[in-house]
Design an enzyme around this catalytic site. Structure first.
Site, PDB file in Angstrom:
ATOM      1  CG  ASP A 250     -54.362 -80.557 118.552  1.00  0.00           C
ATOM      2  OD1 ASP A 250     -55.607 -80.619 118.527  1.00  0.00           O
ATOM      3  OD2 ASP A 250     -53.624 -81.402 118.007  1.00  0.00           O
TER       4      ASP A 250
ATOM      5  CE1 TYR B 218     -62.331 -92.038 115.848  1.00  0.00           C
ATOM      6  CE2 TYR B 218     -63.829 -90.305 115.122  1.00  0.00           C
ATOM      7  CZ  TYR B 218     -63.585 -91.455 115.868  1.00  0.00           C
ATOM      8  OH  TYR B 218     -64.580 -91.997 116.625  1.00  0.00           O
TER       9      TYR B 218
ATOM     10  CG  HIS C  63     -56.059 -81.903 115.206  1.00  0.00           C
ATOM     11  ND1 HIS C  63     -55.176 -82.583 116.033  1.00  0.00           N
ATOM     12  CD2 HIS C  63     -56.653 -82.857 114.427  1.00  0.00           C
ATOM     13  CE1 HIS C  63     -55.237 -83.877 115.775  1.00  0.00           C
ATOM     14  NE2 HIS C  63     -56.120 -84.070 114.798  1.00  0.00           N
TER      15      HIS C  63
ATOM     16  CB  SER D 139     -55.079 -86.888 113.594  1.00  0.00           C
ATOM     17  OG  SER D 139     -56.131 -86.812 114.528  1.00  0.00           O
ATOM     18  CD  GLN D 140     -58.149 -93.526 113.155  1.00  0.00           C
ATOM     19  OE1 GLN D 140     -59.091 -93.830 113.871  1.00  0.00           O
ATOM     20  NE2 GLN D 140     -58.215 -93.571 111.834  1.00  0.00           N
TER      21      GLN D 140
END
Length: 325
Positions: free
Chosen positions: A274, A91, A303, A188-189
């Protein structure tokens, strides 16, 4: 927040999916519209001054035929087309500079790094692709999750996910790539995008999704006030009576729903501390995954997950998926 559920409960967590009745029709129309534009992938040599890697500056046609940037990194001493890895970025990051992405070409793969349209304004990597939306959208909280949240046709992730699907077409069009052996990956993203693409294509060798974002939006927005999911809560704090509208829109872009349609082998990772992508949201996608899937659990990590320490597992996964092990 350290742990949103104990691990034994996470292993059993299978929430009722929030899936629109026209989910498949929505995405078929979206991708059919995109396919009306030639992929027009262009691979221009880039003077990276590296002794063992060739770099190409890539442009291809993504959502609505708009140009999307990418890097293609190739082992210099190659013979014939190579299996390819398409990587999606986290992100607010972008393709950055090619020197940041040397692992997969060093392992012998063709490696396409897709840019994130309109992102890269505050991440550690910059982007070169603008987000050009022909139709306006309503109010939004700062960030990308609420851009177009009142209408799935106008939502930001409709455009970005379409780009991600088209990135596979772009890499397959390269003469340096074995088009029968392409995997997608990201964290993640990027992990959420990898799951989305795996759910929208049936021609992939593998998907690797590390601590994936874009999963189980309702729960995510209710249990963490950190990271991008907080954008949803901030928007709904003002738009008190629009919860069903917002979650209904986001369900078209929920990796839990894409995961249910995926068929290629997948390797997930989750971090139990996370507070950006809570572990229950990752387990929700993992448990609904339609193909064979494995999950690595990092008990004491946030994360960052396994970070570079998890590379040996992913290298082994790709070797297996590509038939090299």
């Amino acid at each position: 927040m350290l742990v949103d559920m104990p691990l034994d409960r996470l292993r059993e967590y299978r929430p009722e999916p929030e899936e629109p009745a026209d989910f498949d029709a929505f995405w078929k129309q979206t991708l059919d519209d995109a396919a009306a534009h030639p992929i027009d992938a262009r691979f221009e040599p880039y003077a990276a001054q590296l002794a063992t890697v060739d770099v190409q500056d890539v442009t291809f046609r993504g959502w609505n035929g708009q140009p999307v940037k990418a890097w293609l990194l190739l082992p210099r001493h190659r013979s014939g087309p190579l299996p390819a890895v398409v990587q999606y970025i986290g992100y607010n990051g972008g393709r950055g500079i090619p020197y940041e992405w040397l692992t997969w070409s060093a392992a012998g793969y063709a490696h396409l790094v897709m840019d994130n349209r309109g992102q890269g304004g505050g991440g550690k990597t910059v982007a070169d692709t603008p987000d050009v939306a022909p139709d306006g959208h309503g109010s939004s909280s700062p960030g990308f999750l609420t851009r177009g949240i009142e209408d799935p046709q106008k939502h930001y992730y409709r455009r970005l996910i379409t780009d991600a699907v088209r990135a596979v077409d772009a890499v397959k069009s390269s003469p340096d790539v074995d088009s029968d052996h392409v995997a997608v990956l990201g964290g993640s993203q990027g992990g959420g995008l990898a799951l989305a693409v795996a759910g929208l294509r049936d021609d992939l060798s593998a998907a690797i999704a590390d601590v994936p974002f874009l999963c189980h939006y309702r729960r995510a927005s209710q249990i963490t006030d950190n990271g991008p999911y907080a954008e949803i809560a901030r928007w709904l704090k003002g738009h008190r009576f629009a919860v069903q509208t917002a979650i209904g829109t986001l369900s078209y872009f929920d990796a839990v729903n894409f995961a249910a349609r995926a068929v290629c082998p997948a390797w997930f990772s989750v971090a139990l501390m996370d507070n950006v992508c809570p572990p229950s949201t990752v387990f929700a996608a993992y448990h609904r995954y339609g193909g064979p899937a494995q999950l690595e659990v990092f008990t004491y990590n946030g994360h960052e997950g396994g970070a570079e320490y998890d590379l040996p597992r992913k290298l082994s996964a790709l070797a297996s998926a590509f038939g090299a092990a």
